[in-house]
Design a protein around this motif. Structure first.
Motif, PDB file in Angstrom:
ATOM      1  N   GLU A  39       0.717  -1.420   0.192  1.00  0.00           N
ATOM      2  CA  GLU A  39       0.172  -0.073  -0.274  1.00  0.00           C
ATOM      3  C   GLU A  39       0.513   1.585   0.154  1.00  0.00           C
ATOM      4  O   GLU A  39       0.793   1.942  -0.803  1.00  0.00           O
ATOM      5  CB  GLU A  39      -0.737  -0.470   0.627  1.00  0.00           C
ATOM      6  CG  GLU A  39      -0.464   0.355   2.325  1.00  0.00           C
ATOM      7  CD  GLU A  39       0.285  -0.935   3.243  1.00  0.00           C
ATOM      8  OE1 GLU A  39       0.676  -1.358   4.589  1.00  0.00           O
ATOM      9  OE2 GLU A  39       0.044  -2.145   2.341  1.00  0.00           O
ATOM     10  N   VAL A 121      -5.349  -2.456   3.363  1.00  0.00           N
ATOM     11  CA  VAL A 121      -6.019  -4.220   3.271  1.00  0.00           C
ATOM     12  C   VAL A 121      -6.044  -4.787   3.651  1.00  0.00           C
ATOM     13  O   VAL A 121      -6.128  -4.874   4.911  1.00  0.00           O
ATOM     14  CB  VAL A 121      -4.626  -4.924   3.241  1.00  0.00           C
ATOM     15  CG1 VAL A 121      -4.969  -6.321   2.336  1.00  0.00           C
ATOM     16  CG2 VAL A 121      -3.780  -4.611   2.014  1.00  0.00           C
ATOM     17  N   LEU A 149      -8.287  -3.052  -0.844  1.00  0.00           N
ATOM     18  CA  LEU A 149      -7.992  -4.496  -1.075  1.00  0.00           C
ATOM     19  C   LEU A 149      -8.648  -5.323  -0.427  1.00  0.00           C
ATOM     20  O   LEU A 149      -7.780  -5.592   1.272  1.00  0.00           O
ATOM     21  CB  LEU A 149      -6.486  -5.268  -1.504  1.00  0.00           C
ATOM     22  CG  LEU A 149      -6.918  -6.128  -2.081  1.00  0.00           C
ATOM     23  CD1 LEU A 149      -7.266  -6.541  -3.431  1.00  0.00           C
ATOM     24  CD2 LEU A 149      -4.256  -6.432  -1.936  1.00  0.00           C
ATOM     25  N   ARG A 151      -9.191  -9.603   1.323  1.00  0.00           N
ATOM     26  CA  ARG A 151      -8.869 -10.551   0.627  1.00  0.00           C
ATOM     27  C   ARG A 151      -9.201 -11.797   1.867  1.00  0.00           C
ATOM     28  O   ARG A 151      -9.835 -10.954   2.786  1.00  0.00           O
ATOM     29  CB  ARG A 151      -7.256 -11.077   1.718  1.00  0.00           C
ATOM     30  CG  ARG A 151      -6.262 -10.131   1.202  1.00  0.00           C
ATOM     31  CD  ARG A 151      -4.175 -10.085   0.872  1.00  0.00           C
ATOM     32  NE  ARG A 151      -4.307 -11.552   0.786  1.00  0.00           N
ATOM     33  CZ  ARG A 151      -4.299 -12.498   1.710  1.00  0.00           C
ATOM     34  NH1 ARG A 151      -3.286 -12.415   3.095  1.00  0.00           N
ATOM     35  NH2 ARG A 151      -3.550 -13.926   1.507  1.00  0.00           N
ATOM     36  N   GLU A 172      -9.277  -9.889  -3.712  1.00  0.00           N
ATOM     37  CA  GLU A 172      -7.947 -10.034  -4.800  1.00  0.00           C
ATOM     38  C   GLU A 172      -8.205 -10.801  -6.697  1.00  0.00           C
ATOM     39  O   GLU A 172      -7.265 -10.594  -6.954  1.00  0.00           O
ATOM     40  CB  GLU A 172      -7.859 -11.934  -4.333  1.00  0.00           C
ATOM     41  CG  GLU A 172      -7.080 -11.629  -2.849  1.00  0.00           C
ATOM     42  CD  GLU A 172      -6.410 -13.037  -2.613  1.00  0.00           C
ATOM     43  OE1 GLU A 172      -6.955 -14.620  -2.674  1.00  0.00           O
ATOM     44  OE2 GLU A 172      -5.393 -12.919  -1.515  1.00  0.00           O
TER      45      GLU A 172
END
Length: 184
Positions: A39, A121, A149, A151, A172
């Motif tokens: 990031e 994230v 993002l 995951r 992802e």
């Protein structure tokens, strides 16, 4: 300089080209990855950071009063998002400052206001949950989070169990390298 916000697929490609780094990498929990979403590389690219913030702005729930950047990866994103939206910004430390103000939260007042957490994230969701709990104890109304993002490691489920909606810009599978079999 005026920029045009990229279409989601084009933005995902730009983010992957800049911030998806081949590894190997070891995370704090010991998990090993063959690639890593950095990031800080995204935040270091002013045009990409601006376009990412504009895209994140579209994920904010109506009625958002304050953005809260989670230390450390969420801070540059939250600053850019605040600049893009004009919303006031608070900064959430992992632990209260040990000197000076001794504060856990800096910046805008959060008590009694609808606060949206901003992070880079989300994996397990634990850091967002901890930040939300602390803000709630301090009187903030926290029901939503945004991230660049997500995951699929249980974060969305954990957050939902605690009445927190996760609004990721990308997952992802939106990243081109992930479609080819890499994990971030």
């Amino acid at each position: 300089m005026t920029t045009v916000v990229s279409a989601p697929a084009a933005l995902a490609e730009r983010i992957a080209a800049v911030a998806l780094v081949n590894g190997p990498f070891v995370l704090g929990d010991g998990q090993q990855l063959s690639s890593y979403f950095d990031e800080y590389l995204l935040a270091a690219d002013p045009l990409l950071l601006t376009d990412t913030a504009r895209a994140l702005a579209g994920l904010l729930p109506v009625g958002t009063e304050v953005l809260a950047g989670v230390e450390l990866g969420g801070i540059p994103l939250a600053v850019a998002l605040s600049a893009a939206t004009g919303l006031p910004l608070a900064f959430v430390r992992r632990r209260p400052k040990e000197y000076g103000s001794l504060r856990q939260f800096e910046g805008a007042e959060t008590q009694g206001r609808r606060v949206v957490l901003v992070d880079d994230v989300v994996r397990s969701g634990a850091s967002l949950l901890l930040a939300a709990r602390r803000l709630r104890i301090a009187g903030a109304k926290v029901t939503d989070t945004v991230c660049v993002l997500e995951r699929p490691l249980g974060g969305q489920v954990l957050l939902a169990e605690h009445r927190l909606a996760l609004h990721p810009l990308l997952t992802e599978t939106d990243l081109p390298a992930v479609k080819a079999g890499e994990r971030t």
